[in-house]
Design an enzyme around this catalytic site. Sequence first.
Site, PDB file in Angstrom:
ATOM      1  N   GLU A   1      29.078  45.335  37.964  1.00  0.00           N
ATOM      2  CA  GLU A   1      30.136  45.700  37.032  1.00  0.00           C
ATOM      3  C   GLU A   1      29.485  46.434  35.867  1.00  0.00           C
ATOM      4  OE1 GLU A   1      33.238  46.035  34.441  1.00  0.00           O
ATOM      5  OE2 GLU A   1      31.479  44.911  33.848  1.00  0.00           O
TER       6      GLU A   1
ATOM      7  N   SER B   1      35.482  47.934  34.996  1.00  0.00           N
ATOM      8  CA  SER B   1      36.615  47.078  34.676  1.00  0.00           C
ATOM      9  C   SER B   1      37.624  47.890  33.876  1.00  0.00           C
ATOM     10  CB  SER B   1      36.139  45.888  33.842  1.00  0.00           C
ATOM     11  OG  SER B   1      35.779  46.325  32.550  1.00  0.00           O
TER      12      SER B   1
END
Length: 116
Positions: free
Chosen positions: A3, A29
């Site tokens: 991420e 994200s």
Amino acid sequence: MQEMLAPTSALIGQGLGESVGLLTDGRFSGGTWGMVVGHVAPEAYVGGMIALIEEGDSITIDAHKLLLQLNVGDEEIARRRAQWRPPQPRYTRGLMAKYMRLVSTASKGAITDGSG
């Protein structure tokens, strides 16, 4: 795929959000901001073009033209590809090792059932 919130936050925190882009085979994200390109496939781990990028290379990112271009000559790309070797796996046993052996590219959904 990691991420990417931490590196994009660091870029913004350093005041580089308007002048630095991030090109990665990671995922983003909803909190990501700035010029970022993710899920480039095939990924660096399997020898995709992203694996051949070197420090100082010029990359053109034009969101309006949907253009992502490594500005390196064909001969240099061929040289780099010939020298590229896959990285050693981080995990050799256990669940993560099994996942690494079975998962496909993010462009196919990172599936593990072999139908991608």
